[in-house]
Write a protein that holds these residues in place. Structure first.
Motif, PDB file in Angstrom:
ATOM      1  N   ASN A   1      41.089  51.389  42.842  1.00 59.37           N
ATOM      2  CA  ASN A   1      40.552  52.114  41.689  1.00 59.37           C
ATOM      3  C   ASN A   1      40.048  51.199  40.573  1.00 59.37           C
ATOM      4  OD1 ASN A   1      41.358  54.512  42.976  1.00 59.37           O
ATOM      5  ND2 ASN A   1      43.403  54.391  42.088  1.00 59.37           N
ATOM      6  N   VAL A   2      40.081  49.905  40.787  1.00 61.18           N
ATOM      7  CA  VAL A   2      39.696  48.973  39.726  1.00 61.18           C
ATOM      8  C   VAL A   2      38.177  48.833  39.645  1.00 61.18           C
ATOM      9  CG1 VAL A   2      39.880  46.609  38.877  1.00 61.18           C
ATOM     10  CG2 VAL A   2      41.860  47.687  39.974  1.00 61.18           C
ATOM     11  N   ASP A   3      37.652  48.974  38.437  1.00 67.40           N
ATOM     12  CA  ASP A   3      36.242  48.699  38.167  1.00 67.40           C
ATOM     13  C   ASP A   3      36.154  47.223  37.772  1.00 67.40           C
ATOM     14  OD1 ASP A   3      33.698  48.359  37.128  1.00 67.40           O
ATOM     15  OD2 ASP A   3      33.692  50.266  36.036  1.00 67.40           O
ATOM     16  N   PHE A   4      35.851  46.360  38.749  1.00 64.48           N
ATOM     17  CA  PHE A   4      35.892  44.930  38.486  1.00 64.48           C
ATOM     18  C   PHE A   4      34.763  44.473  37.574  1.00 64.48           C
ATOM     19  CE2 PHE A   4      38.800  45.007  42.059  1.00 64.48           C
ATOM     20  CZ  PHE A   4      39.774  44.140  41.618  1.00 64.48           C
ATOM     21  N   ASN A   5      33.652  45.178  37.568  1.00 59.38           N
ATOM     22  CA  ASN A   5      32.589  44.837  36.626  1.00 59.38           C
ATOM     23  C   ASN A   5      33.064  45.043  35.191  1.00 59.38           C
ATOM     24  OD1 ASN A   5      29.731  44.073  36.151  1.00 59.38           O
ATOM     25  ND2 ASN A   5      29.626  46.126  35.265  1.00 59.38           N
ATOM     26  N   LYS A   6      33.790  46.143  34.974  1.00 57.55           N
ATOM     27  CA  LYS A   6      34.349  46.421  33.643  1.00 57.55           C
ATOM     28  C   LYS A   6      35.445  45.431  33.300  1.00 57.55           C
ATOM     29  CE  LYS A   6      36.457  50.180  30.955  1.00 57.55           C
ATOM     30  NZ  LYS A   6      36.928  51.598  31.013  1.00 57.55           N
ATOM     31  N   LEU A   7      36.299  45.130  34.268  1.00 58.54           N
ATOM     32  CA  LEU A   7      37.399  44.205  34.028  1.00 58.54           C
ATOM     33  C   LEU A   7      36.879  42.816  33.672  1.00 58.54           C
ATOM     34  CD1 LEU A   7      40.540  44.274  34.163  1.00 58.54           C
ATOM     35  CD2 LEU A   7      40.347  43.346  36.478  1.00 58.54           C
ATOM     36  N   LEU A   8      35.815  42.399  34.339  1.00 61.18           N
ATOM     37  CA  LEU A   8      35.225  41.077  34.099  1.00 61.18           C
ATOM     38  C   LEU A   8      34.215  41.085  32.953  1.00 61.18           C
ATOM     39  CD1 LEU A   8      34.738  40.237  37.851  1.00 61.18           C
ATOM     40  CD2 LEU A   8      36.037  38.780  36.277  1.00 61.18           C
ATOM     41  N   LYS A   9      33.990  42.279  32.386  1.00 67.68           N
ATOM     42  CA  LYS A   9      33.039  42.448  31.280  1.00 67.68           C
ATOM     43  C   LYS A   9      31.646  41.927  31.641  1.00 67.68           C
ATOM     44  CE  LYS A   9      36.585  42.387  27.692  1.00 67.68           C
ATOM     45  NZ  LYS A   9      37.050  41.849  26.406  1.00 67.68           N
ATOM     46  N   GLY A  10      31.256  42.210  32.890  1.00 65.18           N
ATOM     47  CA  GLY A  10      29.921  41.835  33.342  1.00 65.18           C
ATOM     48  C   GLY A  10      29.766  40.382  33.749  1.00 65.18           C
ATOM     49  N   SER A  11      30.783  39.558  33.533  1.00 62.60           N
ATOM     50  CA  SER A  11      30.723  38.150  33.938  1.00 62.60           C
ATOM     51  C   SER A  11      31.092  38.015  35.409  1.00 62.60           C
ATOM     52  CB  SER A  11      31.687  37.309  33.095  1.00 62.60           C
ATOM     53  OG  SER A  11      31.343  37.350  31.739  1.00 62.60           O
ATOM     54  N   LYS A  12      30.883  36.829  35.951  1.00 62.37           N
ATOM     55  CA  LYS A  12      31.305  36.540  37.319  1.00 62.37           C
ATOM     56  C   LYS A  12      32.408  35.503  37.300  1.00 62.37           C
ATOM     57  CE  LYS A  12      27.367  37.992  40.053  1.00 62.37           C
ATOM     58  NZ  LYS A  12      26.548  37.700  41.260  1.00 62.37           N
ATOM     59  N   ALA A  13      33.319  35.641  38.231  1.00 61.55           N
ATOM     60  CA  ALA A  13      34.405  34.670  38.349  1.00 61.55           C
ATOM     61  C   ALA A  13      33.896  33.394  39.004  1.00 61.55           C
ATOM     62  CB  ALA A  13      35.543  35.263  39.174  1.00 61.55           C
ATOM     63  N   HIS A  14      34.442  32.271  38.573  1.00 57.80           N
ATOM     64  CA  HIS A  14      34.132  30.980  39.187  1.00 57.80           C
ATOM     65  C   HIS A  14      34.999  30.758  40.421  1.00 57.80           C
ATOM     66  CE1 HIS A  14      32.965  26.795  39.511  1.00 57.80           C
ATOM     67  NE2 HIS A  14      34.209  26.396  39.369  1.00 57.80           N
ATOM     68  N   ILE A  15      36.209  31.291  40.388  1.00 58.03           N
ATOM     69  CA  ILE A  15      37.132  31.197  41.527  1.00 58.03           C
ATOM     70  C   ILE A  15      37.742  32.565  41.775  1.00 58.03           C
ATOM     71  CG2 ILE A  15      39.266  30.174  42.431  1.00 58.03           C
ATOM     72  CD1 ILE A  15      38.812  27.796  40.551  1.00 58.03           C
ATOM     73  N   LEU A  16      37.716  32.998  43.022  1.00 57.12           N
ATOM     74  CA  LEU A  16      38.535  34.129  43.446  1.00 57.12           C
ATOM     75  C   LEU A  16      39.698  33.557  44.242  1.00 57.12           C
ATOM     76  CD1 LEU A  16      39.077  37.200  44.035  1.00 57.12           C
ATOM     77  CD2 LEU A  16      37.880  36.813  46.186  1.00 57.12           C
ATOM     78  N   TYR A  17      40.900  33.780  43.758  1.00 58.86           N
ATOM     79  CA  TYR A  17      42.101  33.415  44.513  1.00 58.86           C
ATOM     80  C   TYR A  17      42.873  34.697  44.780  1.00 58.86           C
ATOM     81  CZ  TYR A  17      46.850  32.238  45.648  1.00 58.86           C
ATOM     82  OH  TYR A  17      48.058  32.194  46.289  1.00 58.86           O
ATOM     83  N   THR A  18      43.269  34.907  46.016  1.00 61.07           N
ATOM     84  CA  THR A  18      44.128  36.056  46.285  1.00 61.07           C
ATOM     85  C   THR A  18      44.996  35.823  47.510  1.00 61.07           C
ATOM     86  OG1 THR A  18      44.192  38.464  46.550  1.00 61.07           O
ATOM     87  CG2 THR A  18      42.379  37.314  47.634  1.00 61.07           C
TER      88      THR A  18
END
Length: 209
Positions: free
Chosen positions: A18-35
């Motif tokens: 249910n997460v809106d990642f565009n909203k969470l990131l405020k339109g920015s892009k992550a440099h690293i995705l770690y999961t």
């Protein structure tokens, strides 16, 4: 979506579906995705059971296939840089096949993790979201203890002020790594009890009581 801003950092307490990642990131892009998400359908159910025990909140477990699709969409739309994805041996080939068109320069390393008195192994997939981006030498990851993997990898991938994104951030190992490398942290964790430790680390970094 319940979000908490902590200085330059932000986290949400939500089912990742249910997460809106565009909203969470405020339109920015992550440099690293770690999961380091739950591996396989059995683990997905276990973490939902643990969440209910910790919080009283009941969440229906999604399939591992659905989770990998969410992560794939996240990589495609919200990451410009590096991907660091842990999985289980049983699901490695399936995961590699599912994400092959969004991760370039793929390498797989074997990490060791503690299970009682035993040391077991699990793979971590490392790559880039751009075929022209050079992946640094991360051979020190091979055989490393799982909790040390962030200490090895993130300093070689980090960019000061950039975002480290973790959609299943648990108790905050990735958040602490972001702090140590002067990055901004954006994370999500559906278990509010576990998320409290991540928030505590981020508040300490921002000198917030």
């Amino acid at each position: 979506m319940k979000t908490i801003e902590i200085g330059k950092h932000i986290v949400s307490n939500e089912d990742v579906q249910n997460v809106d990642f565009n909203k969470l990131l405020k339109g920015s892009k992550a440099h690293i995705l770690y999961t380091d998400p739950p591996w396989g359908d059995g683990n997905m159910k276990y973490w939902c059971t643990l969440n209910k025990r910790h919080t009283g909140q009941e969440i229906e477990a999604m399939s591992y296939k659905t989770l990998i699709k969410i992560i794939k969409d996240m990589i495609k739309n919200h990451v410009d840089g590096y991907v660091f994805l842990e999985t289980g041996n049983q699901w490695l080939d399936e995961t590699l096949e599912d994400i092959k068109d969004v991760i370039y320069n793929q390498k797989v390393y074997s990490l060791r993790y503690k299970s009682g008195s035993k040391l077991l192994t699990n793979p971590v997939i490392v790559g880039t979201t751009n075929p022209n981006l050079v992946l640094p030498n991360l051979d020190a990851l091979e055989g490393a203890i799982d909790e040390d993997s962030l200490k090895i990898a993130i300093p070689l991938l980090a960019k000061e002020g950039a975002i480290l994104l973790d959609p299943t951030c648990g108790m905050g190992n990735s958040a602490r790594s972001a702090i140590q490398n002067k990055m901004r942290f954006v994370g999500n964790e559906f278990n509010s009890k576990r998320l409290e430790k991540t928030i505590k680390s981020l508040k300490k970094d921002e000198n917030i009581q």
